[in-house]
Each structure stands twice: as C-alpha cells, then as structure tokens.
Design a protein around this motif. Structure first.
Motif, short mmCIF file in Angstrom:
data_model
loop_
_atom_site.label_atom_id
_atom_site.label_comp_id
_atom_site.label_asym_id
_atom_site.label_seq_id
_atom_site.Cartn_x
_atom_site.Cartn_y
_atom_site.Cartn_z
N PRO A 170 0.80 -1.32 0.06
CA PRO A 170 0.03 0.09 -0.06
C PRO A 170 0.88 1.24 -0.06
CG PRO A 170 -0.05 -1.06 2.25
CD PRO A 170 0.89 -2.07 1.28
N ASN A 171 0.19 2.41 -0.51
CA ASN A 171 0.98 3.72 -0.64
C ASN A 171 2.26 3.74 -1.37
OD1 ASN A 171 -1.32 4.53 1.09
ND2 ASN A 171 -0.17 3.69 2.87
N ILE A 172 2.63 2.72 -2.11
CA ILE A 172 3.74 2.76 -3.12
C ILE A 172 3.26 2.87 -4.55
CG2 ILE A 172 5.64 1.29 -3.89
CD1 ILE A 172 5.67 0.13 -1.05
N VAL A 173 3.74 4.02 -5.13
CA VAL A 173 3.54 3.99 -6.64
C VAL A 173 4.35 3.07 -7.55
CG1 VAL A 173 3.56 5.62 -8.51
CG2 VAL A 173 3.09 6.57 -6.05
N PHE A 174 3.62 2.25 -8.33
CA PHE A 174 4.56 1.35 -9.42
C PHE A 174 3.97 1.71 -10.68
CE2 PHE A 174 3.73 -1.27 -5.44
CZ PHE A 174 5.03 -1.99 -5.35
N THR A 175 4.87 1.67 -11.60
CA THR A 175 4.61 2.02 -12.93
C THR A 175 3.90 0.89 -13.58
OG1 THR A 175 6.87 1.02 -13.48
CG2 THR A 175 6.78 3.28 -12.75
N LYS A 176 3.58 1.06 -14.76
CA LYS A 176 3.02 0.00 -15.44
C LYS A 176 4.12 -1.08 -15.75
CE LYS A 176 -0.64 2.72 -17.78
NZ LYS A 176 -1.08 3.37 -19.03
N ASP A 177 5.00 -0.77 -16.04
CA ASP A 177 6.28 -1.40 -16.43
C ASP A 177 6.44 -2.58 -15.32
OD1 ASP A 177 6.74 -0.97 -19.17
OD2 ASP A 177 8.06 0.46 -18.71
N GLN A 178 6.54 -1.89 -13.85
CA GLN A 178 6.86 -2.81 -12.77
C GLN A 178 5.62 -3.81 -12.54
OE1 GLN A 178 7.47 0.70 -10.22
NE2 GLN A 178 9.74 0.41 -10.30
N ILE A 179 4.49 -3.48 -12.76
CA ILE A 179 3.26 -4.19 -12.37
C ILE A 179 3.12 -5.28 -13.58
CG2 ILE A 179 0.87 -4.09 -12.51
CD1 ILE A 179 0.87 -1.25 -11.55
N PHE A 180 3.45 -4.83 -14.55
CA PHE A 180 3.38 -5.99 -15.73
C PHE A 180 4.38 -7.14 -15.45
CE2 PHE A 180 4.58 -7.58 -19.81
CZ PHE A 180 3.56 -7.86 -20.34
N SER A 181 5.47 -6.47 -15.05
CA SER A 181 6.83 -7.62 -14.77
C SER A 181 6.44 -8.41 -13.78
CB SER A 181 8.05 -6.94 -14.50
OG SER A 181 9.25 -7.86 -14.04
N ASP A 214 -11.37 4.75 -4.46
CA ASP A 214 -11.03 4.80 -3.38
C ASP A 214 -9.55 4.07 -3.02
OD1 ASP A 214 -12.93 6.40 -2.11
OD2 ASP A 214 -14.47 4.58 -1.90
N TYR A 215 -9.61 3.04 -3.73
CA TYR A 215 -8.49 2.12 -3.68
C TYR A 215 -7.27 2.30 -4.63
CZ TYR A 215 -11.69 -0.28 -0.51
OH TYR A 215 -12.65 -0.62 0.65
N ILE A 216 -7.48 2.12 -5.88
CA ILE A 216 -6.34 2.23 -6.76
C ILE A 216 -6.51 3.57 -7.44
CG2 ILE A 216 -5.77 0.85 -8.65
CD1 ILE A 216 -6.86 -1.78 -7.94
N GLU A 217 -5.49 4.33 -7.16
CA GLU A 217 -5.58 5.47 -7.56
C GLU A 217 -4.34 5.75 -8.75
OE1 GLU A 217 -3.71 9.87 -6.09
OE2 GLU A 217 -3.71 8.04 -4.82
N THR A 218 -4.80 6.54 -9.86
CA THR A 218 -4.15 6.61 -10.86
C THR A 218 -3.17 7.74 -10.59
OG1 THR A 218 -5.37 5.82 -12.51
CG2 THR A 218 -3.81 7.25 -13.22
N ILE A 219 -1.60 7.40 -10.77
CA ILE A 219 -0.95 8.65 -10.55
C ILE A 219 -0.45 9.23 -12.04
CG2 ILE A 219 1.40 9.24 -9.31
CD1 ILE A 219 -0.98 8.58 -7.44
N TRP A 220 -0.82 10.13 -12.52
CA TRP A 220 -0.68 10.28 -13.70
C TRP A 220 0.88 10.81 -14.23
CZ3 TRP A 220 -4.51 9.31 -16.53
CH2 TRP A 220 -5.99 9.52 -15.82
N GLY A 221 1.30 10.06 -15.41
CA GLY A 221 2.44 10.07 -15.87
C GLY A 221 3.35 9.13 -15.18
N THR A 222 2.91 8.36 -14.13
CA THR A 222 3.85 7.49 -13.32
C THR A 222 3.19 6.07 -13.46
OG1 THR A 222 4.51 9.25 -12.10
CG2 THR A 222 4.82 7.04 -11.16
N GLY A 223 1.99 5.87 -12.83
CA GLY A 223 1.67 4.56 -12.75
C GLY A 223 0.37 4.28 -11.75
N TYR A 224 0.42 3.45 -10.82
CA TYR A 224 -0.96 3.09 -9.93
C TYR A 224 -0.23 3.34 -8.39
CZ TYR A 224 -3.19 2.22 -14.19
OH TYR A 224 -3.64 2.59 -15.79
N ARG A 225 -1.35 3.41 -7.49
CA ARG A 225 -0.81 3.44 -6.10
C ARG A 225 -2.38 2.78 -5.36
NH1 ARG A 225 0.86 8.75 -3.55
NH2 ARG A 225 -1.15 9.30 -4.02
#
Length: 228
Positions: A170-181, A214-225
């Motif tokens: 929780p509360n850690i921003v992951f890029t799409k590449d990191q999530i995909f991997s 409320d749960y999965i937030e988009t961090i624009w230009g970076t990924g998701y948190r």
C-alpha cells in the motif's frame, strides 16, 4: 517469519534492502563476501536469496548455480550489470529474477513477496493464512476470496493477483512496467496496455465509484498506487 539472505558487498545498498524488508516483516541476514555468502545460503534456512554479481571471493553466477543445484527457493539477482547477456547468463544459471541497479527497494520487496507466493504454490507448500484488510476490503489469501463491505467479489485470476500485489504494497507507486513484470512476467507475449485494462475492470468490481476510486489511484504520468 520469512527469512531472506542478502549477499551484497555494498554496505549502503545492503542496509537499504534490509531496512525495507524488515519493515515488511522479513527476517534478514547480510553477507558481504561470496564464499561466506554461499556457505550461509547452503544452510537451507532461507526462503529467498538476493545476490549481487560482482562479489569478492566468488561471483554471483557461481553462487546462483550452486544454490540452484541444491534448492528450488527463489533467487533474485541485483546488479549494476545491465547488458542483456548478463541477464541471460544469470537467469540461465537458475536465478528467478534480475533487478538492475539503481532500483526501487519497494519493487524488490514486491518481487520477493511475489516469488515466495509462486514458489509455495508450485511446491505444494501450504501458504499460511494471511488476511489483507484495507478500509471496507478484506482479502483472504488462503482461499483467494475478496470481500468488499462484507460482500464477496468475484475476480479473474489476473485481477486477483493484481489486487493482492497492490494491496500488499500500500501507498507505493508502481509504474505499468513494474506491475506488468510482477504479474505477467517478462516472458509474457503482450504489453503494458493490459495493465490499464485490468485496472479498469478491477475498479468496476471493487470501487463504489470506479471513476473516483478509493483504493486504486492513478498517478498520472507514473502509474498506480493502492491507498490504504
């Protein structure tokens, strides 16, 4: 408590890895020399070994090979060597994953958790009951059931794996590449566009308002948190 052995001769990197892992409930030992690191790894008490390639005494390739000859536990290489040939060689000797320095320690923790789950599932070991709770959500990892406001939510396998990965960090921003991997793996024939598609589907199932999650937030230009 899961035990991780870090074989790394850089004090700062080893300490950073240890601190993040300890904050996430792991017991951590550090060895800074190749021969002593291998000796400790072969004790058979560790759930995961994190190893650098360039080490005094014995290099990481040899360590990986000797561990893999005896154990099937997850082995993760963390190295400044970023050429494809280095990655291919490391994975060829039996490593399960390869992270290039500099890296996010949060990503290392996430990958370790992911590899432990996969190893225990494939080896037939019973995974201890773990309840992940955030706000009105409850994830029962032993039964792969998800409840929101007390009502069970039915998810596909990938939706579930994606949710557990994010909710476990929780509360850690992951890029799409990191999530995909972490979820699909580097050998999967696809691209990171599938991450956004699965996030959208997951939100429709777990969010009260998928357009204002409320749960999965988009961090624009970076990924998701995942917000806890």
């Amino acid at each position: 408590m899961k035990q991780v052995l870090i074989i790394e001769d850089d004090n700062n990197i080893a300490a950073l890895e240890r601190d993040y892992l300890q904050l996430n409930g792991f017991k951590v030992d550090i060895e800074q020399e190749g021969v002593s690191g291998l000796k400790k790894a072969l004790l058979g008490i560790y759930d995961v070994v994190v190893v650098d390639l360039m080490l005094p005494g014995k290099d990481g390739y040899g360590i990986v090979k000797e561990i893999r000859d005896k154990f099937e536990i997850p082995i993760i290489i963390v190295s400044a060597k970023n050429e494809d040939i280095d990655k291919i060689r490391g994975l060829g000797f039996g490593a399960d994953d390869y992270l290039t320095k500099p890296f996010s320690p949060a990503e290392l923790v996430a990958r370790i958790k992911s590899h432990i789950i996969r190893y225990e599932r494939l080896s037939g070991k019973k995974v201890a009951l773990e309840l992940i709770s955030h706000k009105a959500m409850e994830i029962q990892t032993d039964s792969h059931k998800v409840f929101v406001n007390g009502k069970e939510v039915l998810l596909t396998t990938k939706e579930y794996e994606l949710l557990v990965f994010l909710a476990s960090n929780p509360n850690i921003v992951f890029t799409k590449d990191q999530i995909f991997s972490n979820i699909w793996g580097e050998d999967y024939c696809g691209d990171t566009a599938t991450v956004a598609v699965h996030i959208q589907k997951l939100r429709k199932k777990i969010e009260k308002d998928s357009g204002n999650p409320d749960y999965i937030e988009t961090i624009w230009g970076t990924g998701y948190r995942f917000n806890s």
